[in-house]
Every structure is written in C-alpha cells, then in structure tokens.
Design a protein around this motif. Structure first.
Motif, short mmCIF file in Angstrom:
data_model
loop_
_atom_site.label_atom_id
_atom_site.label_comp_id
_atom_site.label_asym_id
_atom_site.label_seq_id
_atom_site.Cartn_x
_atom_site.Cartn_y
_atom_site.Cartn_z
N SER A 1 0.89 -1.09 -0.11
CA SER A 1 -0.06 0.13 -0.04
C SER A 1 0.80 1.18 0.06
CB SER A 1 -0.98 0.00 1.20
OG SER A 1 -0.44 -0.10 2.47
N PRO A 2 0.27 2.55 -0.31
CA PRO A 2 1.00 3.67 -0.55
C PRO A 2 1.22 4.25 0.92
CG PRO A 2 -1.13 3.96 -1.09
CD PRO A 2 -1.06 2.58 -0.88
N THR A 3 2.01 5.21 0.89
CA THR A 3 2.11 6.10 2.26
C THR A 3 0.71 6.90 2.47
OG1 THR A 3 4.24 6.58 1.50
CG2 THR A 3 3.43 7.98 3.06
N ASP B 1 -8.59 0.42 -5.52
CA ASP B 1 -9.57 -0.77 -5.23
C ASP B 1 -8.99 -1.93 -5.80
OD1 ASP B 1 -9.93 -0.02 -7.76
OD2 ASP B 1 -12.14 0.51 -7.50
N GLU B 2 -8.06 -2.02 -5.93
CA GLU B 2 -7.39 -3.74 -6.40
C GLU B 2 -5.84 -3.79 -5.68
OE1 GLU B 2 -5.32 -3.24 -10.31
OE2 GLU B 2 -6.21 -1.52 -10.46
N GLY C 1 1.76 -11.90 -8.74
CA GLY C 1 0.44 -12.10 -9.40
C GLY C 1 -0.54 -10.79 -9.11
N VAL C 2 0.21 -9.86 -9.03
CA VAL C 2 -0.17 -8.22 -8.96
C VAL C 2 0.10 -7.55 -10.14
CG1 VAL C 2 -0.21 -6.27 -7.62
CG2 VAL C 2 -0.03 -8.19 -6.36
N SER C 3 -0.73 -6.90 -10.53
CA SER C 3 -0.70 -6.25 -11.96
C SER C 3 -0.56 -4.75 -11.92
CB SER C 3 -1.83 -6.58 -12.83
OG SER C 3 -3.18 -5.94 -12.61
N LEU C 4 -0.56 -4.16 -10.68
CA LEU C 4 -0.44 -2.62 -10.66
C LEU C 4 0.91 -2.55 -9.80
CD1 LEU C 4 -1.25 0.27 -11.22
CD2 LEU C 4 -2.93 -0.15 -9.03
#
Length: 177
Positions: A85-87, A94-95, A130-133
């Motif tokens: 997750s970001p700062t 939402d993904e 398995g993450v695309s972003l």
C-alpha cells in the motif's frame, strides 16, 4: 571497469531488519548528493537518518514489506522498499497493488543503472506475486526530473498531491505489469 571504479554486475538481495543502518546510510548518501546539486527541497539538508519519522518509516517498511538492496562489488549501492500500500498521503486503489518507497542510490554509484535495476526487480517481483499494478510517488519539483526518471522506466503519471503545508509538490505514477 567503469568511470566510478566499479567492475561487477549489480546484484539485488532481500534486506532484513539488520540492514536498517544500511538503508539509512544509502538515504543519507542520496540526500547528500541532492544537496550538493542544489536540490534541498526534496529531502531537506539534514541527514535523513537524523529524522525520526524517516527512521520509523524505514523500520515499518522493512517489517511489513519487502526491502531490497542493490550491491555492486559486494557494496550496498541502492535500495528500494516494496509494500502492499501507499504512504498515508496517497489514496489507496480498489485493487491489489505493490508500492515503491525510498528508491535511492548511494551517490558513489550514480550512473551505473542501480535505480533502473531495482525498479526492474520491483516489476518482476510484483508480477511474480500475481499483482498487476505497481505504483510510486515522488517529488515533482526540480523541473520534474524525478518524474521524468520514473516515466523513462515505464511509469505513467496518475494524480498529483502536495505535502508539507502545500510546499512539497508530489506526483503519483503507475505501471501495469
């Protein structure tokens, strides 16, 4: 041997809690280089290791994420921390995503491609999970040089933000992997 005197390939390894001083040393080296270039607004003029908030974030990202250290000739040359997750000042999406924090290269290793190697490693790691972003945020001042660097590595601009009472312009960038 290249112009910096280093001969070996760049090797990326997982960092651990024992590497927190290494991470802080790399951040201090990068900040020192920025100050020497006249870029004092991104990270300020003091060593980042003296900033309790930075130390706390490094320790948090080491504990909760995956810290990476790039080595050249066995010496720590750069770092990147990858989390889910970001700062706090950047809105989550939402993904599932992976988020780059604290990409930094020690000033002695500038120009060797350490940062590019670490970003490529983050892309591969994100894909393997398995993450695309993959996202990152950065300082958007200094004529946008850091934003352009991330764009040259395949990221695209998404949203802007400001921090520090509106005096620190930031840019969020993303990449589909």
């Amino acid at each position: 041997m290249n112009s910096t005197g280093h001969t070996g390939p760049i090797r990326v390894r997982t960092g651990t809690a024992a590497d927190v001083p290494v991470f802080l040393g790399l951040l201090d080296s990068a900040a020192e280089w920025l100050v020497a270039q006249g870029y004092t607004k991104q990270w300020g003029t003091e060593p980042l290791s003296a900033n309790a908030r930075v130390v706390e974030l490094v320790e948090k990202y080491v504990a909760e994420g995956t810290p990476w250290i790039a080595e050249v000739d066995g010496e720590p040359a750069g770092m990147l921390m990858l989390t889910e997750s970001p700062t706090g000042y950047v809105a989550p999406v939402d993904e599932p995503e992976r988020y780059v924090h604290f990409l930094a290269t020690g000033h002695r290793f500038a120009g060797l491609g350490v940062g590019r190697t670490l970003l490529a490693h983050a892309v591969a790691e994100t894909r393997a999970q398995g993450v695309s972003l993959l996202r990152v945020d950065c300082y958007a001042g200094n004529d946008g040089k850091l934003v352009a660097y991330y764009e040259s590595n395949g990221f695209v601009r998404t949203e802007t933000f400001t921090e520090k009472d509106g005096t620190w312009p930031g840019q969020v960038l993303a990449m589909r992997v």
